[in-house]
Design an enzyme around this catalytic site. Structure first.
Site, PDB file in Angstrom:
ATOM      1  N   GLU A   1       0.831  -1.193   0.000  1.00 25.93           N
ATOM      2  CA  GLU A   1       0.000   0.000   0.000  1.00 25.93           C
ATOM      3  C   GLU A   1       0.877   1.259   0.000  1.00 25.93           C
ATOM      4  O   GLU A   1       1.842   1.360   0.770  1.00 25.93           O
ATOM      5  CB  GLU A   1      -0.876  -0.059   1.266  1.00 25.93           C
ATOM      6  CG  GLU A   1      -1.804   1.090   1.484  1.00 25.93           C
ATOM      7  CD  GLU A   1      -2.595   0.915   2.779  1.00 25.93           C
ATOM      8  OE1 GLU A   1      -3.617   1.623   2.943  1.00 25.93           O
ATOM      9  OE2 GLU A   1      -2.207   0.079   3.625  1.00 25.93           O
TER      10      GLU A   1
ATOM     11  N   LYS B   1      -9.024   2.603  -2.202  1.00 23.09           N
ATOM     12  CA  LYS B   1      -9.329   1.925  -0.942  1.00 23.09           C
ATOM     13  C   LYS B   1     -10.708   2.355  -0.468  1.00 23.09           C
ATOM     14  O   LYS B   1     -11.075   3.531  -0.550  1.00 23.09           O
ATOM     15  CB  LYS B   1      -8.269   2.282   0.102  1.00 23.09           C
ATOM     16  CG  LYS B   1      -8.370   1.538   1.420  1.00 23.09           C
ATOM     17  CD  LYS B   1      -7.159   1.868   2.302  1.00 23.09           C
ATOM     18  CE  LYS B   1      -7.157   1.100   3.613  1.00 23.09           C
ATOM     19  NZ  LYS B   1      -5.924   1.372   4.398  1.00 23.09           N
TER      20      LYS B   1
ATOM     21  N   CYS C   1      -5.529  -3.237   2.225  1.00 28.36           N
ATOM     22  CA  CYS C   1      -5.303  -3.320   3.673  1.00 28.36           C
ATOM     23  C   CYS C   1      -6.576  -3.489   4.494  1.00 28.36           C
ATOM     24  O   CYS C   1      -7.126  -4.581   4.583  1.00 28.36           O
ATOM     25  CB  CYS C   1      -4.511  -2.102   4.145  1.00 28.36           C
ATOM     26  SG  CYS C   1      -3.664  -2.395   5.728  1.00 28.36           S
TER      27      CYS C   1
END
Length: 638
Positions: A46, A115, A172
């Site tokens: 990330e 994300k 994540c």
């Protein structure tokens, strides 16, 4: 990419926070390394282009422009490589900033995925800088000099030449929430989920992270590639270990050492994953809101580094093996105990030959009777010597019965079989299938009649491997009232018996070890001049370790003969040459199809593993199915 295998890579570069030029150099170097190692997909952590720990510097235009320039450099440097790269960078769109995954291939951007779940608890405060990408739909976006791709949260990427190679992305925290994006992405066709992560380390988190990735891959019937930040991230408040994990359907294929940098590789079988989904009819529900992007990638030979166990039914770890043996014997015994309780019977009849299968059946009976508190003398064992019986096996049968404290008798069937030969006018000198099966059926008749005499169940001894090959006499040892070994393959029968031997001592241990050392044989043909076994099963049908390998991959994963042969060549290299493997695989396929009629009318027996051939549970197959296409598939093998 042959046989359904895709080599994937999870990379952790050694970065410098906010030094995008340096980070681009490190990322490019790892992309090239992954390509040279045969990977078709490489994943980075990330925000790896900038570093995850930039904090308020994420809001600086200098950093955002440097990141875009660095991504442009990565695109240019890797444009001639047949490998998809997924890198992380911050991207501004109007009034919002997004934590993004950029999918790069052959000098272009296939798409950008933001994300969705932005953490803001404990050491995480991403909401200070980033907005959630949930519902974002920016079509024909431009970035790093590339235009015409989508920037949205609903993308999956599919290879035209190999449609099962279909991947999607979450970032994540998206994995840690109850409703992960990967759920809808996998249900819409993604066989590989990529997770770009910067998950810091605290005590106990590594195991939890591993279990989370493993279980997500299991419940989604997918491969899960997890790339984690490592050395180079700021340690102001956190430490990152670079724990890269690659899982496939609840199994960890590869994992990096923590607190290191580098690339972790694994060969993912997307063909198997797609079959698993088709097999499980509860896996359904394509999300119409998902957008599919098709890309072209030539099919290339995957140099397979993945290892396959030569004994897939048997755990390689000693502790796991002991637990497996304990569990299987308990399941077999519980099945028998339940059947005895249901029928109201408190005795069984068992043909005890002194061979491996009947020994395991006796072990199961003893455990079941002990479980129910029934006197072991109600286990009526009988040995029935005839033309092929050796002193060794006959003696071991008697010793086993004595050591376990069960009832035992000997009934010599030689005269009865000879009378039968007279009745059907068969010459005893002709040791053909009539000669062999007459003995097997006579033994079964005696067992059935003894069961009436004692009001008992006849316990079957045949195992899964014999059922797959049809290595049983129809209405002979093929038949019983409860078959305790019916789903236990021959390779595992050996380990279960050895496990029982190790738990005991004295004469019982000695005789069990001698049974293990005895060649596998039905003992239907006369012994040699020294009284030794002449009829060895594996000389006739082939090595059981090969057949169990074939059985596992054909039934459990529906692999084609061509693919099974490919895996067997690598797995048994140095032990069996290719011609031998192909010979016995041909035998296995022919016998498996020809002998289905025996499996169609199997007696009841407990399922203990993921592979079973009971017509009432896992395996339904017409007895008249043609084998031609399977043999044709094997013929094209090199």
């Amino acid at each position: 990419m042959n046989y359904g295998f895709i080599k994937v890579a999870a990379a952790t570069p050694r970065i410098r926070v906010t030094d995008c030029d340096n980070n681009a150099v490190q990322i490019c170097a790892q992309i090239k390394s992954a390509y040279n190692c045969g990977a078709s997909l490489v994943l980075f952590p990330e925000l790896c282009v900038t570093g995850y720990t930039c904090s308020d510097l994420f809001l600086q235009n200098v950093l955002l422009k440097a990141a875009e320039k660095a991504v442009g450099k990565i695109i240019e440097e890797t444009k001639n490589l047949d490998i998809v790269s997924v890198v992380g960078a911050p991207i501004a769109l109007r009034e919002s900033l997004y934590n993004c995954a950029i999918v790069i291939y052959k000098g272009s951007i296939l798409g950008i995925v933001p994300k969705i779940n932005i953490p803001n608890y404990d050491e995480f405060y991403e909401q200070r800088h980033f907005s959630s990408g949930k519902g974002l739909r920016e079509l024909s976006f431009s970035y790093a000099g590339i235009s015409g791709f989508d920037f949205c949260d609903n993308l999956i990427f599919k290879c035209k030449e190999m449609p099962d190679f279909c991947f999607a992305i979450e970032i994540c925290e998206d994995l840690w929430v109850p409703d992960s994006p990967s759920i809808r992405l996998a249900k819409s066709g993604a066989t590989i989920i990529c997770n770009l992560s910067s998950s810091d380390d605290v005590i106990g988190k590594a195991q939890y992270r591993r279990d989370l990735v493993k279980m997500q891959s299991g419940k989604l019937h997918c491969a899960y590639v997890y790339s984690d930040s490592g050395f180079g991230e700021s340690t102001t408040d956190m430490v990152f270990s670079g724990q890269n994990i690659i899982c496939e359907y609840a199994s960890v294929l590869a994992e990096s050492e923590r607190f290191t940098q580098g690339i972790t590789y694994a060969d993912v079988d997307v063909q198997r994953l797609m079959w698993e989904r088709r097999r499980v009819n509860t896996y359904s529900g394509v999300d119409s809101g998902i957008s599919e992007y098709l890309f072209n990638m030539p099919i290339k030979q995957t140099k397979l580094a993945r290892k396959f166990s030569p004994t897939p039914f048997v755990p390689t770890n000693k502790d796991d093996l002991e637990l497996r043996c304990e569990e299987i014997i308990l399941m077999q015994s519980t099945g028998l105990a339940t059947r005895l309780s249901h029928t109201g019977m408190n005795s069984v009849v068992l043909g005890l030959s002194g061979g491996l299968d009947s020994t395991l059946a006796l072990i199961v009976c003893v455990h079941a009777f002990d479980m129910l508190g029934i006197d072991r003398k109600n286990i009526y064992t009988v040995t029935m010597p005839c033309f092929g019986t050796t002193v060794r096996t006959k003696s071991n049968a008697e010793k086993l019965a004595e050591a376990y404290g069960v009832s035992f008798e000997e009934i010599d069937i030689t005269s009865a079989v000879r009378q039968h030969f007279t009745d059907i006018t068969h010459d005893e000198a002709i040791t053909d299938i009539v000669y062999e099966n007459s003995q097997a059926r006579e033994r079964t008749q005696i067992l059935m009649d003894l069961s009436n005499k004692h009001s008992s169940l006849v316990i079957g001894t045949g195992d899964l491997s014999e059922l797959a090959l049809g290595w049983a006499t129809y209405n002979g040892d093929h038949m019983s009232m409860y078959a305790v070994n019916v789903s236990v393959p021959k390779t595992l029968v050996r380990y279960l018996t050895e496990y029982e031997a190790q738990k005991n001592d004295g004469e019982l241990r000695n005789v069990l070890l001698d049974v293990l050392d005895t060649p596998v044989s039905p003992e239907l043909l006369p012994p040699d001049d020294n009284g030794e076994i002449t009829q060895k099963t594996e000389d006739v049908v082939g090595p059981y370790e090969l057949h169990d390998f074939f059985l596992y991959h054909m039934v459990r994963f529906a692999f084609s003969p061509n693919k099974i042969y490919y895996l067997a060549k690598q797995t048994f290299k140095g032990k069996y040459d290719n011609l031998v493997i192909k010979k016995w695989l041909t035998v296995f396929i022919k016998r498996f199809f020809a002998q289905q009629f025996k499996r169609t009318c199997l007696p009841d027996g407990p399922k203990v593993g993921s592979v079973t051939l009971s017509p009432r549970s896992d395996w339904r197959m017409p007895s008249d199915a043609s084998v031609r296409m399977w043999l044709k598939d094997l013929e094209k093998s090199q």
